[in-house]
Each structure stands twice: as C-alpha cells, then as structure tokens.
Design a protein around this motif. Structure first.
Motif, mmCIF file in Angstrom:
data_model
loop_
_atom_site.group_PDB
_atom_site.id
_atom_site.type_symbol
_atom_site.label_atom_id
_atom_site.label_comp_id
_atom_site.label_asym_id
_atom_site.label_seq_id
_atom_site.Cartn_x
_atom_site.Cartn_y
_atom_site.Cartn_z
ATOM 1 N N ASN A 81 0.827 -1.086 0.175
ATOM 2 C CA ASN A 81 -0.108 -0.189 0.220
ATOM 3 C C ASN A 81 0.510 1.573 0.110
ATOM 4 N N PHE A 82 2.141 1.310 -0.336
ATOM 5 C CA PHE A 82 2.627 2.591 0.114
ATOM 6 C C PHE A 82 4.025 2.157 -1.179
ATOM 7 N N ALA A 83 4.791 3.530 -1.204
ATOM 8 C CA ALA A 83 5.499 3.184 -1.756
ATOM 9 C C ALA A 83 6.537 4.541 -2.549
ATOM 10 N N THR A 84 8.397 4.540 -2.567
ATOM 11 C CA THR A 84 8.347 6.243 -2.314
ATOM 12 C C THR A 84 10.177 5.743 -2.809
ATOM 13 N N SER A 85 10.400 6.939 -2.767
ATOM 14 C CA SER A 85 11.865 7.369 -3.739
ATOM 15 C C SER A 85 12.308 8.296 -3.121
ATOM 16 N N LEU A 86 13.388 8.299 -2.421
ATOM 17 C CA LEU A 86 13.769 9.696 -1.276
ATOM 18 C C LEU A 86 15.225 10.009 -2.046
ATOM 19 N N THR A 87 15.808 11.213 -2.382
ATOM 20 C CA THR A 87 17.361 11.240 -2.677
ATOM 21 C C THR A 87 17.720 12.621 -2.125
ATOM 22 N N LEU A 88 18.762 12.305 -1.308
ATOM 23 C CA LEU A 88 19.688 13.363 -0.742
ATOM 24 C C LEU A 88 20.866 13.353 -1.479
ATOM 25 N N TYR A 89 21.076 15.458 -2.155
ATOM 26 C CA TYR A 89 22.087 15.687 -3.191
ATOM 27 C C TYR A 89 22.521 16.690 -2.906
ATOM 28 N N ASN A 90 23.687 17.085 -3.198
ATOM 29 C CA ASN A 90 24.448 18.133 -3.375
ATOM 30 C C ASN A 90 24.778 18.609 -4.895
ATOM 31 N N THR A 91 24.776 19.728 -4.732
ATOM 32 C CA THR A 91 24.925 20.114 -6.392
ATOM 33 C C THR A 91 26.202 21.629 -6.040
ATOM 34 N N GLU A 92 26.784 21.125 -6.779
ATOM 35 C CA GLU A 92 27.618 22.953 -7.023
ATOM 36 C C GLU A 92 28.224 22.862 -8.419
ATOM 37 N N PHE A 93 27.981 24.195 -8.740
ATOM 38 C CA PHE A 93 27.600 24.654 -10.152
ATOM 39 C C PHE A 93 28.776 25.279 -10.271
ATOM 40 N N THR A 94 30.088 26.008 -10.963
ATOM 41 C CA THR A 94 30.824 26.909 -10.586
ATOM 42 C C THR A 94 31.327 27.351 -12.863
ATOM 43 N N PRO A 95 31.076 28.789 -13.237
ATOM 44 C CA PRO A 95 29.596 29.277 -12.598
ATOM 45 C C PRO A 95 28.666 29.150 -13.994
ATOM 46 N N GLN A 96 28.147 30.049 -13.080
ATOM 47 C CA GLN A 96 26.444 29.997 -14.167
ATOM 48 C C GLN A 96 27.002 31.023 -14.792
ATOM 49 N N ALA A 97 26.402 31.264 -16.138
ATOM 50 C CA ALA A 97 26.519 32.796 -16.811
ATOM 51 C C ALA A 97 25.239 32.911 -17.513
ATOM 52 N N ILE A 98 25.446 34.086 -17.627
ATOM 53 C CA ILE A 98 23.565 34.357 -18.137
ATOM 54 C C ILE A 98 24.263 35.861 -19.235
ATOM 55 N N ASN A 99 22.847 35.554 -19.781
ATOM 56 C CA ASN A 99 23.779 37.645 -20.546
ATOM 57 C C ASN A 99 21.630 38.113 -19.736
ATOM 58 N N VAL A 100 21.826 39.442 -19.532
ATOM 59 C CA VAL A 100 20.649 40.228 -19.658
ATOM 60 C C VAL A 100 20.918 41.123 -19.896
ATOM 61 N N THR A 101 19.765 41.910 -20.721
ATOM 62 C CA THR A 101 19.384 43.302 -21.836
ATOM 63 C C THR A 101 18.598 44.338 -21.230
ATOM 64 N N VAL A 102 19.445 45.339 -21.014
ATOM 65 C CA VAL A 102 19.132 46.447 -20.322
ATOM 66 C C VAL A 102 19.037 47.826 -21.006
ATOM 67 N N THR A 103 18.733 48.583 -20.854
ATOM 68 C CA THR A 103 18.204 50.062 -21.779
ATOM 69 C C THR A 103 19.328 50.893 -20.950
#
Length: 867
Positions: free
Chosen positions: A672-694
C-alpha cells in the motif's frame, strides 16, 4: 458536440461555475459510488472492485518497477535496480495533467522548478539548484536524440500530443554523460511506434479561453513487414491572457514506419523511418505592472494580473522606421515555429544478442521567428505628467525642437485624438503610462545529429560505447528592439506626445504611432557549430545485491560566428511634413561590413560513478557522484556582441560551467505504500547568463556569472490505503544559495543569498478517488518564497494553487474529462523583471514594478475516443 463547443464559447463564466459545482457535487457524492458498488450483485461488485484495485496497484508498480531506457548502459532497467534519480511520466499521467506547456508537464518531477506563465513556449524550468531561466543545463531529447545545442528551442520542438508514449526524466546522475546539453537533467520524449494490430485514439478539447484543439493518432500494420504510426494535433485559441486577437494557432504532425529485421532469428533488429512537421504560432507572455510586493496585485485600473497582457490589439500591426523604409510586423505571429525533421534509426544485434549496434540520424530544417512586447525597467512606469515635465522628461527635448510650442499633450496613436490636460491625472484611473519594448528575433538553421552506440552484454556486465555528432548551420540569427509609449491598462493603446502652438495646432510629434525610438538594438549574423562527444557507460553486477556503474564523456566543440557591424544614431530623411522626432531616433542599423570573432574551440572530460544495493524485492539504496561540464551555447549573444565589434570568444570559454553532483537515495515499495527519496549536493562554477538593459537610449547586453551550491532532498511517494483512494506526493526541500558572483555593481555581496527565482520548498499533493465509471482528482501545489534578483531585494512571495478534475468513462471507448486549474484565483509571481537594473545592483524595488504571475482560473473539457 457542436452544441457543447458553442456553449463553451458563448457561456465561459457559466461553464466555469457549473464545472466548479460539478466537482463539488462529485466530491460530496463519492462515497455513494462506493456504496453503489457494494449494493450490486456479488459478481458485479467483485469485478468492479478488482478494476478499481488494478488502478491504484499500477501506480505503485509505476514508481519502482516500470522499466526505463534513458541514461543507462543497457536497453532497459527497473527503477529499483538503478543508481540514478529517474521519473517516468506515463501516457495516462499526461492525459490527466493535460499540460499547457513543457514546463507545466515537468512540474510533477521532484527537484524541478518550473515557470509555466509564459504560455505554451519560452517557459523556464530548472533542476537541482540551476538558475531558473530558460531551460539551460537541461537536455531536451526525443527518442534519445537531443533536439539542438541551444536552449532557445524551449517548448517549440517538445510539443505533447497523442503520439507521445511517455516522458523519462533523469536528474543529475548520468545526464551529463549522455547529453552535452543536460548536465543537471535530461528530459526524453518517447514516441509511439507502429503496432501489430490497428489501434488509435482521437480527442477534442475546448476551454473557457476559446480553445479548439483536436488530437489524434493511429498505428497498425502497413504490410506484412512494415508497421506505421501517425498522429498530431491542431489547435486554435484566444490565449490564457487577453490580447484582443488569436494567441495560439497551428499544430504538429508526426509519422513513422518501422520494420523488424530478421524477426525469426535470435539476432534481430529494427529499422525506423520518421518524420516530424511543426507549424505553430504561440503567444509569449511577459511580466505585467504590479504593486505591493508583499501582497502582489495589479495596479488599480491597470492590467489584470491573471488575465491581462502587455500586448494589445492596438499594438498588433506595427510599422518601424528604418533606412530602407517602413518595416511591418504582426504581433499575432507570436513565436512562429516551422520545422521539418527527418529520422532514420537502425538497431541490429549480433552473436546471440551479446553485441548490438545502433545508429540514430536526424536532419532538421528549422525557422523560428518571434514577435513579443517586453517591459522596460521598473522606472518606466511613470505618471503621465511626470513623463512630460519631470526630471529628464520629454518637455525639454520638445520645446527645444519646436520653439513655437507652448504646451504638450498626449494623443492616441493612429486616431490623433488629443487627451486633455485635466484627464491626464486620471488616465486609466491611475494616471500612469509605461514605456514598452517591441522585440523581433529569430533563429534559422539546418542541423544534423547522429548517435552511434555499440553495446556488449554478458551475464554480469553491460558495456556501451557511444558517440554523438551534431553539426548546425545557423544561416540567420537576429534580434531588434524598439520603444513605444502606452496606457497602463488592459488592452492599452499606444500614446503619442505632440507639441501645440498658441492656436492649439499640432506642430510636432515626439513619437510616430507611439514609438519614440527605433532599433535600440539591431543584430544580424550567422554561426556554425560542430560538436563531437564520445562516451562510455558500464554497468557491472558485482554480487546478487550490488551493481556498480561508471560513465565518462569527452566533448570537442568548435563555434564560429560573424555579424554585420552596426552604425549608430542614423538620420532618416523625413518622408512627410509631420515633424516627428522619433524618425531621427533610429539608434542602430546594419553597416556594410562584417565582423568575425575568433573561432571558439574547446574540449573537456566529465565522468560519473554510481552503485545500487538491492536489499530485497522491496527496498534498494543507491548513490552516485558526477563531475561534468557544459560549454556556453548562447550563439545569439555572440552575434549581438559581434555586431558591436566585440570579440567575446575568451569570455565564452572562461564561462564554461563545471558541475559536481553527489546523491544518495532509497526506493521502497510495499502493498500500500511506495516511495523514492534522494539526498543531493550540487555545485556549479559558474552559471553564466546574459541580461538586456537600457542605457543611454540603447539596449545593452550584459553578462553575469554566479557560483552556486544547493543541497536538499527530493521525494515522491504513493499511498493507497483503500482500493478507491490513492495519495501521491512529490516535492523538494533544499538550501540553494550563491557562493560568488561577477558582473554585478555597487559592490554587492550575494554570498549566501537565495538563488534567483528558485524556491527552497516545493510540495505537490494529488489525492485520487476511483469509482466504477471514472476518477476524481485534486492537486495542491505549494511553492516557497523566491527572489527576482541576486541581491534578494525583489521578493516573490510563496503561494499555493488548487486544481481539480473528473473523468467519466461514458462507455468502453469514450471518456469525458473536466478540469479546472488555479481554482482559488491565486496571484503567484513566477518571475520579477529580468530586464531591470536591479538585476545588477542592490536597488530596492519601487512601489510599482513588473512581474509575471501564473495564469488565472482555467477550465477545460475534453472528449476522447479510443478504438
């Protein structure tokens, strides 16, 4: 059925009320259905009980025992046996969800944060601490082949229809090994193929926003040796926000032929020919003006937060001034996708299936062109009189240009009707105006993708060696932007500013048809991209209970871009006697020379190792560590910089993202019961983005880089205490924060701040009630507090939504489904204003600001015929 359609089209509000009441009645009466079953004859009652039990028992089987094929060395594997976090969205799940977009579909995946408020395309979704914009770092695949090398195709090539058999989603783990675009996750759409016996399905969907959508598919034998499947959809609707004209129009068609190779022999195989055609126009919804960040709502008299749009009928047809004359665009074209994709798959096994060879070829011709209205900075929400006479107002420029002028007035663009001074303070009941940006952009390309895998299988080992080659020729990458003034209200009209002399005659115009500046950005170029990845996946059964697996990927990338250099501040000879200052405000235009940045060539290696410990048939533990990478793929950004003579090759190489994942999880299932659990650690170096401003009248592209870290727990579970009831829960609890940044101003320290647009808490609860003729379901979704910028000054409050639906099996072949979303009419901000200067600074958000809410109440009805 025509009567039903007319009813929904003419009586939208009544239909919504009736649907809500029907859901309430069914909820109250659901025990009656159970009692009705028990009151029938023992044989009938037992048969219906068995059918109901089969429904909930299958959901538990789905959680850990249904096989999947994405991200593993072998052809298929059970979830209980795997060492990766995997979610399978079945066809039945998709039918129940009736997703409006890819982001809407992926909301059910633990650890995913989705923003489905942009419409059917251009939505944002991310996983495990990646920055919540577009779908960067998530590989979008179809039958194991990635769509493209860039996230610009978000939603345009992943349209759900009845030809979609299921969707498999790998989070972390081996995603960065099998996909060069999916270091944090891979979303793999599995397509139906031909069946031995003829079968099919058709569906008609209508809604309270004038949806008319038809889906269909059919599969069966074509000859004694060939099977086929074909299907698709066509849809037309006014849209989830009111723009005054059709928002979404078009569809998709898919077809495949398959043949078994040597089916009578042990070493068989398969040949598949496929074709996909897309021709679809979709609205792109952007943030609207809001007030009161702590309790967001629409500005009084302004644009409805749940149903309104920046785009309006008055801004549909526009004419832009250029050195080559007037250029016209139609906002109804929206995001217009035209694609033709041809596929050839060959699979063959050898030596009693110990060896197998697979080759998947895709050839794509794609044209994507976009037209949309964007907000400018938050400071461009201004009182009408302040825009004229305030600091840096229009008055100084106008009185200098027209010395005989004694006053200024607003006028409605097109008609020229003047707006009296005494009306300005009460304009739209709020006295506000706004400066908006009309953006026209596109990507045209031809692309070849070829996947080759060689697999070896023995009793204890599965070893796969693969390569992915992608070659893309972008023959046109472009973007241009233009500024115009408008009312701040629903279906707002464009505004002109005119100068009057002492006789109250119009002697000059600041704007042309509402536009004050043309081509504040102009970029036009092309690009060539070649990517070759070689990877290895190995799964080894050490003991009856322990399985180890290992993966490694090497990628070599070459990118070449070029663009037409732009000229700035051009003077356009007047073609009339209206004295329009805007005609002199053509900020940029294509010059007669091209600029070619240095070619970008880079390579790297990523790897992953995992293990699964099978305790028993009900419980398993798994763990995995991954060290992978992703190269930048912002080709339009490179073109925009090249148009200004900037070579950003070195910056693009330096901003390659490196990722480290560690996860440990368990899977458990009982009766009557089923489950999935995940413990995680994530590191990103770097996350680069572009932004348009006036800045200084021109739109400027700026880059920001962030280092981030996220740790938390993803969970999904099913509980079935009774044959007629199940409860599903999915979600994530995490701590996602910045650990560094480059490109910000004012000396901002963002270390420890919450990652932009990502919540630390998300929970989704779905109770299902089964009865003899169908199913009743509810969905409660909670999303925690988020922020619209790195400085965490733009707060996006937590919110919760409620959806409900009911499906009736009218007979063995026909099913009717009614569904309502956001039944409480919750205003939930999915993003702030990514185009505001607050993205780079610690600028406090003003009383009035731009933000994008989720959609308001949506009611749909669908009728499905299965044969």
């Amino acid at each position: 059925m025509n009567c039903v359609i007319r009813y929904f089209l003419l009586k939208q509000r009544v239909a919504g009320i009736l649907l809500s009441l029907s859901l309430l009645v069914i909820t109250c009466l659901s025990p009656v259905f159970i009692q009705k079953v028990s009151a029938q004859s023992p044989g009938q009652a037992q048969e219906q009980t068995d059918n109901i039990e089969a429904l909930y028992q299958l959901s538990l089987e789905d959680l850990i025992n249904i096989q999947f094929s994405t991200g593993i060395a072998g052809p298929a594997q059970k979830k209980l046996d795997s060492s990766i976090a995997i979610t399978t969205i079945s066809f039945d799940d998709i039918t129940t969800l009736q997703p409006q977009s890819t982001a809407d579909l992926l909301e059910v995946v633990p650890g995913f944060f989705t923003e489905d408020s942009a419409g059917e395309v251009q939505n944002n979704f991310s996983a495990r601490g990646t920055w919540g914009d577009s779908n960067r770092m998530i590989g979008m695949h179809n039958d194991g082949v990635m769509h493209a090398y860039s996230d610009i195709f978000n939603g345009s090539l992943s349209k759900i229809d009845l030809m979609t058999e299921k969707v498999e989603v790998v989070r972390g783990g081996s995603a960065g090994i099998i996909s060069s675009r999916g270091p944090s996750s891979v979303v793999n759409y599995i397509t139906r193929k031909g069946s031995i016996t003829g079968q099919g399905q058709s569906a008609l969907r209508i809604s309270d926003h004038h949806t008319r959508r038809f889906d269909g598919y059919y599969s069966g034998p074509l000859t004694d040796h060939w099977l086929f499947a074909l299907g698709g959809f066509y849809r037309r609707q006014d849209g989830l926000r009111d723009r005054g004209f059709t928002a979404d129009n078009g569809g998709q068609f898919r077809f495949n032929l398959s043949r078994q190779l040597a089916p009578a022999q042990l070493d068989g195989g398969e040949l598949v020919l496929s074709y996909q055609h897309v021709n679809d126009k979709n609205a792109f919804y952007l943030p609207t003006p809001m007030t009161n960040m702590k309790d967001p709502r629409a500005i009084p008299g302004g644009i409805n937060a749940l149903k309104g749009s920046l785009a309006s009928l008055d801004a549909r047809q526009i004419n832009l001034v250029s050195p080559e004359g007037l250029i016209s665009h139609d906002l109804a074209d929206g995001i217009h996708t035209r694609a033709n994709i041809f596929g050839l798959d060959i699979n063959k096994s050898f030596n009693k299936r110990r060896w197998s060879l697979s080759n998947q070829l895709r050839i794509m011709h794609y044209k994507g062109d976009g037209n949309a209205v964007y907000p400018s900075g938050n400071n461009q929400i201004q009182p009408a009189l302040q825009r004229l006479y305030g600091d840096k107002g229009i008055a100084a420029t106008m009185f200098t240009a027209f010395p005989e002028a004694v006053s200024l007035q607003y006028a409605y663009a097109g008609s020229g009707e003047l707006i009296a001074d005494e009306q300005m303070s009460a304009l739209n009941r709020n006295g506000l105006t706004q400066e908006l940006s009309y953006r026209h952009f596109g990507y045209h390309l031809s692309q070849v993708v070829n996947n080759v895998t060689v697999r070896y299988e023995s009793p204890n080992n599965i070893l796969t060696l693969g390569s992915v080659y992608l070659k893309a020729d972008y023959d046109k990458l472009y973007r241009d932007q233009h500024k115009y003034l408008a009312e701040l209200t629903n279906n707002g009209r464009k505004l002109d500013v005119v100068a009057l002399n002492a006789n109250e005659d119009v002697i000059g115009h600041y704007t042309r048809e509402g536009f004050s500046d043309f081509f504040t950005e102009f970029s036009l170029g092309d690009a060539k991209l070649d990517s070759l990845s070689v990877y290895l996946l190995d799964e080894y059964q050490l003991t009856d209970k322990v399985r180890m697996d290992f993966g490694v990927r090497y990628e070599d990338l070459t990118v070449k871009t070029r663009a037409w250099l732009v000229e700035t501040d051009l003077n356009i000879p007047a073609d009339d006697d209206l004295n329009i200052l805007a005609d002199d405000n053509v900020r940029t235009w294509r010059g007669d020379k091209r600029f070619t940045p240095s070619p970008r060539h880079e390579s790297d290696i990523g790897w992953s190792v995992g293990a699964n410990y099978h305790v028993n048939d009900q419980l398993a533990f798994y763990s995995r560590y991954t060290d992978t990478f992703m190269f930048r793929s912002d080709l339009l950004g490179e073109v925009i910089n090249a148009a200004r003579g900037l070579d950003v090759t070195r910056e693009q190489k330096d901003s390659k993202t490196e990722l480290n994942f560690f996860e440990i999880g368990l899977r458990y299932a009982s009766k009557n019961f089923a489950t999935s659990l995940t413990l995680y650690n994530t590191e990103f170096t770097p996350q680069a983005i572009n932004v348009t401003v006036t800045e200084n009248g021109r739109d400027v592209l700026k880059s920001i880089e962030f280092d981030t870290r996220a740790w938390g727990v993803e969970f999904e579970a099913n509980w079935s205490p009774r044959p007629w009831f199940t409860l599903a829960i999915t979600g994530v609890l995490q701590n996602a924060e910045y650990t560094g940044a480059q490109g910000l101003i004012d000396g901002i320290e963002v270390d420890g701040n919450q990652i932009n647009r990502i919540a630390n808490e998300q929970i989704r609860l779905t109770p299902n009630f089964y009865f003899a003729q169908g199913e009743l379901f509810f969905t409660y979704h909670y999303l925690g507090e988020r922020f619209g910028n790195a400085a965490n000054t733009s707060k996006l409050p937590a919110y919760a939504t409620l959806a409900a639906g009911i499906s009736f099996h009218l007979d063995d072949n026909i099913t009717l489904m009614l569904k309502g979303s956001n039944l409480t009419g919750q205003i939930g901000l999915s993003e702030g204003n990514p185009r505001d200067q607050s993205q780079f600074s610690q600028l406090e958000i003003a009383d009035n600001f731009y933000a994008r809410s989720i959609f308001g109440r949506i009611f749909t009805a669908s009728l499905t015929y299965t044969f």
